[in-house]
Design a protein around this motif. Structure first.
Motif, PDB file in Angstrom:
ATOM      1  N   MET A  45       0.850  -1.166   0.000  1.00  0.00           N
ATOM      2  CA  MET A  45       0.000   0.000   0.000  1.00  0.00           C
ATOM      3  C   MET A  45       0.898   1.231   0.000  1.00  0.00           C
ATOM      4  N   THR A  46       0.473   2.182  -0.770  1.00  0.00           N
ATOM      5  CA  THR A  46       1.254   3.413  -0.833  1.00  0.00           C
ATOM      6  C   THR A  46       0.323   4.618  -0.848  1.00  0.00           C
ATOM      7  N   SER A  47       0.910   5.751  -0.618  1.00  0.00           N
ATOM      8  CA  SER A  47       0.193   7.014  -0.703  1.00  0.00           C
ATOM      9  C   SER A  47       1.137   8.039  -1.325  1.00  0.00           C
ATOM     10  N   PRO A  48       0.601   8.925  -2.157  1.00  0.00           N
ATOM     11  CA  PRO A  48       1.466   9.966  -2.710  1.00  0.00           C
ATOM     12  C   PRO A  48       1.918  10.967  -1.640  1.00  0.00           C
ATOM     13  N   ASP A  49       1.226  10.990  -0.509  1.00  0.00           N
ATOM     14  CA  ASP A  49       1.586  11.888   0.588  1.00  0.00           C
ATOM     15  C   ASP A  49       2.461  11.121   1.582  1.00  0.00           C
ATOM     16  N   PRO A  50       3.740  11.434   1.707  1.00  0.00           N
ATOM     17  CA  PRO A  50       4.635  10.688   2.604  1.00  0.00           C
ATOM     18  C   PRO A  50       4.291  10.828   4.085  1.00  0.00           C
ATOM     19  N   SER A  51       3.450  11.771   4.445  1.00  0.00           N
ATOM     20  CA  SER A  51       3.098  11.932   5.855  1.00  0.00           C
ATOM     21  C   SER A  51       1.895  11.073   6.271  1.00  0.00           C
ATOM     22  N   VAL A  52       1.296  10.367   5.319  1.00  0.00           N
ATOM     23  CA  VAL A  52       0.116   9.546   5.605  1.00  0.00           C
ATOM     24  C   VAL A  52       0.537   8.244   6.291  1.00  0.00           C
ATOM     25  N   THR A  53      -0.215   7.866   7.305  1.00  0.00           N
ATOM     26  CA  THR A  53      -0.041   6.559   7.947  1.00  0.00           C
ATOM     27  C   THR A  53      -1.323   5.769   7.729  1.00  0.00           C
ATOM     28  N   VAL A  54      -1.197   4.547   7.242  1.00  0.00           N
ATOM     29  CA  VAL A  54      -2.342   3.664   7.027  1.00  0.00           C
ATOM     30  C   VAL A  54      -2.505   2.792   8.262  1.00  0.00           C
ATOM     31  N   TYR A  55      -3.726   2.722   8.791  1.00  0.00           N
ATOM     32  CA  TYR A  55      -4.032   1.905   9.956  1.00  0.00           C
ATOM     33  C   TYR A  55      -4.970   0.785   9.535  1.00  0.00           C
ATOM     34  N   TYR A  56      -4.849  -0.374  10.172  1.00  0.00           N
ATOM     35  CA  TYR A  56      -5.703  -1.512   9.833  1.00  0.00           C
ATOM     36  C   TYR A  56      -5.926  -2.393  11.058  1.00  0.00           C
ATOM     37  N   THR A  57      -6.930  -3.258  10.969  1.00  0.00           N
ATOM     38  CA  THR A  57      -7.191  -4.264  11.996  1.00  0.00           C
ATOM     39  C   THR A  57      -7.278  -5.616  11.300  1.00  0.00           C
ATOM     40  N   LEU A  58      -7.245  -6.666  12.074  1.00  0.00           N
ATOM     41  CA  LEU A  58      -7.307  -8.015  11.524  1.00  0.00           C
ATOM     42  C   LEU A  58      -8.652  -8.689  11.764  1.00  0.00           C
ATOM     43  N   GLY A  98     -11.870  -6.860  11.302  1.00  0.00           N
ATOM     44  CA  GLY A  98     -12.995  -6.113  10.733  1.00  0.00           C
ATOM     45  C   GLY A  98     -13.440  -4.934  11.578  1.00  0.00           C
ATOM     46  N   SER A  99     -12.852  -4.731  12.752  1.00  0.00           N
ATOM     47  CA  SER A  99     -13.217  -3.564  13.556  1.00  0.00           C
ATOM     48  C   SER A  99     -12.617  -2.313  12.924  1.00  0.00           C
ATOM     49  N   GLU A 100     -13.154  -1.168  13.302  1.00  0.00           N
ATOM     50  CA  GLU A 100     -12.670   0.093  12.751  1.00  0.00           C
ATOM     51  C   GLU A 100     -11.351   0.478  13.418  1.00  0.00           C
ATOM     52  N   PRO A 101     -10.327   0.763  12.630  1.00  0.00           N
ATOM     53  CA  PRO A 101      -9.043   1.150  13.222  1.00  0.00           C
ATOM     54  C   PRO A 101      -9.159   2.420  14.065  1.00  0.00           C
ATOM     55  N   ASN A 102      -8.391   2.464  15.151  1.00  0.00           N
ATOM     56  CA  ASN A 102      -8.365   3.627  16.022  1.00  0.00           C
ATOM     57  C   ASN A 102      -6.919   4.084  16.169  1.00  0.00           C
ATOM     58  N   PRO A 103      -6.480   5.053  15.359  1.00  0.00           N
ATOM     59  CA  PRO A 103      -5.093   5.509  15.405  1.00  0.00           C
ATOM     60  C   PRO A 103      -4.665   6.047  16.769  1.00  0.00           C
TER      61      PRO A 103
END
Length: 104
Positions: free
Chosen positions: A1-14, A16-21
């Motif tokens: 996974m990538t983003s053109p914005d280097p300051s973006v952080t991608v959050y995920y769970t394993l 199905g719950s909603e990620p909470n950064p």
């Protein structure tokens, strides 16, 4: 996974719950799958489960879990203690319109 914005952080769970950064730690909760509906029934046991938000930092390992216990969909999402919840019909009366019927 990538983003053109280097300051973006991608959050995920394993699960199905909603990620909470704001909370990347392990969160434990207690729940029940069965509740008393009739006087002769007893409450289900208290069950414990946990969830966690992860920050994506690299490759995520994907493994075959087809023989692992089903932890997510076995949690009850309704009051009904049956294995599957389907309302008893008729809850309402409906009319089916068949536009192809009674054509001349």
């Amino acid at each position: 996974m990538t983003s053109p914005d280097p300051s973006v952080t991608v959050y995920y769970t394993l699960d199905g719950s909603e990620p909470n950064p704001a909370d990347l730690g392990v969160n434990t909760f207690i729940y029940k799958n069965n509740y008393v509906e009739l006087p002769e029934q007893t409450d289900g046991a208290l069950l414990t489960e946990s969830y966690q938000t992860f920050a994506y930092t690299g490759a995520i390992a994907i493994t075959d879990r087809s023989n692992a216990p089903n932890r997510v969909s076995l949690k009850s999402s309704s009051y009904n203690s049956g294995p599957y919840y389907f309302p008893v019909l008729p809850l309402f009366k409906s009319t089916v319109v068949r536009p192809w019927a009674n054509r001349t």
